[in-house]
Design a protein around this motif. Sequence first.
Motif, PDB file in Angstrom:
ATOM      1  N   LYS A 277       0.875  -1.163   0.000  1.00 47.61           N
ATOM      2  CA  LYS A 277       0.000   0.000   0.000  1.00 47.61           C
ATOM      3  C   LYS A 277       0.915   1.217   0.000  1.00 47.61           C
ATOM      4  O   LYS A 277       1.772   1.357   0.863  1.00 47.61           O
TER       5      LYS A 277
ATOM      6  N   THR B 201      -2.787   5.070  -1.583  1.00 50.42           N
ATOM      7  CA  THR B 201      -3.512   4.128  -2.424  1.00 50.42           C
ATOM      8  C   THR B 201      -4.276   3.153  -1.535  1.00 50.42           C
ATOM      9  O   THR B 201      -4.108   3.129  -0.319  1.00 50.42           O
TER      10      THR B 201
ATOM     11  N   ALA C 298      -2.924  -3.517  -2.347  1.00 53.88           N
ATOM     12  CA  ALA C 298      -2.860  -4.315  -3.567  1.00 53.88           C
ATOM     13  C   ALA C 298      -1.639  -5.217  -3.483  1.00 53.88           C
ATOM     14  O   ALA C 298      -0.778  -5.065  -2.613  1.00 53.88           O
ATOM     15  N   THR C 299      -1.543  -6.145  -4.387  1.00 55.71           N
ATOM     16  CA  THR C 299      -0.359  -6.998  -4.513  1.00 55.71           C
ATOM     17  C   THR C 299       0.325  -6.669  -5.820  1.00 55.71           C
ATOM     18  O   THR C 299      -0.308  -6.682  -6.885  1.00 55.71           O
ATOM     19  N   THR C 300       1.613  -6.327  -5.750  1.00 58.21           N
ATOM     20  CA  THR C 300       2.341  -5.978  -6.958  1.00 58.21           C
ATOM     21  C   THR C 300       2.478  -7.204  -7.853  1.00 58.21           C
ATOM     22  O   THR C 300       2.462  -8.339  -7.394  1.00 58.21           O
TER      23      THR C 300
ATOM     24  N   GLU D 252       3.998  -0.691 -12.867  1.00 56.80           N
ATOM     25  CA  GLU D 252       2.580  -0.719 -12.507  1.00 56.80           C
ATOM     26  C   GLU D 252       2.176   0.621 -11.923  1.00 56.80           C
ATOM     27  O   GLU D 252       2.983   1.320 -11.312  1.00 56.80           O
TER      28      GLU D 252
ATOM     29  N   PHE E 118      -0.608   2.411  -9.321  1.00 55.26           N
ATOM     30  CA  PHE E 118      -1.569   2.157  -8.262  1.00 55.26           C
ATOM     31  C   PHE E 118      -2.328   3.465  -7.988  1.00 55.26           C
ATOM     32  O   PHE E 118      -1.726   4.459  -7.575  1.00 55.26           O
TER      33      PHE E 118
END
Length: 372
Positions: free
Chosen positions: A57, A71, A74-76, A82, A84
């Motif tokens: 996060k 943010t 989430a999982t990278t 990426e 976020f």
Amino acid sequence: MTFIAGWLPSDLNNPSNDNIAGPDSVAIKGPTGGFLVPAGATVSNIGFHSKNAVPAKFSIYAIDFTLLAETGGATTGGAGDELFPLLTDWTPQVDTYVYVAALTSSYLTGIGGDANLRFMPYASRVYEDGFPNPFVQAGTANTPKQALWLDGTLAASGPSIPEADDITDESQPVTFTLSGNENAPTGITINGEVGSNLIFVSENTGAGTETYSYEPPLIADDDTTDLVVSVDGATAATVIAYTNSYDRDQLTHPATEAEYSENSLSYPNAYATTQPYEWKVVTDANASVVTINWNALEADDGFHKDVASYATPVANGSTTVTLGVFVPETGQAYQFDRTITVSDGSVVVTGEGLWCELFRDPTEELFTELFR
């Protein structure tokens, strides 16, 4: 979207690069080692590049560790770049240095009493006392080199108008606020008409803004008026609402002189227009002599009709009303007096000094031009 600030993957092999955001960025490495986010930029995402798939996060902190934006969790993905999204876009009003942090389970020592709060490599490192050391950019044996950046939209370059007063009376000065200008403004227009008496009012150095006042021109009412300021060899613009002091409307008026009552307030003037015009009562009649129902007169488009239809006589005597007319089609404004005399219940309008002054033959010339 636009790259705003941070370390890109291409920067990882050059940790001494003073331009921490790469050659296309307006962001520079700040004195604190944080990322510089320029005023007016809108940050929408935090970018991340890593070789590992980890729960994370991301957060944006001021250099005093005030949380500015974050943010969701989430999982990278573990490889590649990426983005976020922030829970809410963040837009600084002044240039702001920030750190980018991550909530994870495997990086460095926590700060601020939260064991999960980690400042990522290339954003900053932490001292033993829990404060970030922004000058350590290398990864550790347990943390491969990674990249972090801020993604969003840069503010338009050049001066802008973050605030401007609506206009409710053309005779009253109003203000606007400039941002991003180097010099004082040189002019202002409202829907293309020139404003006057442009004066400096104050400066807010913290916000990087200056406030100026001006006197607006007289134009027709408009809820979406274009305010344009000339400054630094360019223009800055915004939209305001404009309402002039002429608060009543004459939507229609006759095409022939014969249709004008000689006992009307406007006889014998069509104000050189066949279009609607605006009018106002500057000075009302003396209520001890006569009262006039101005609302009824306006609703009936009665400016050219017998005023007695809208008048209630009170006592014998005379009183003077001062009236103003503004013609949007021509931009002309007029102010004039009419004398109303009450005698045994009759209400009579006298005095045509304005018309004699404006038109050499008030009963012939105007209507010959307008209605032949």
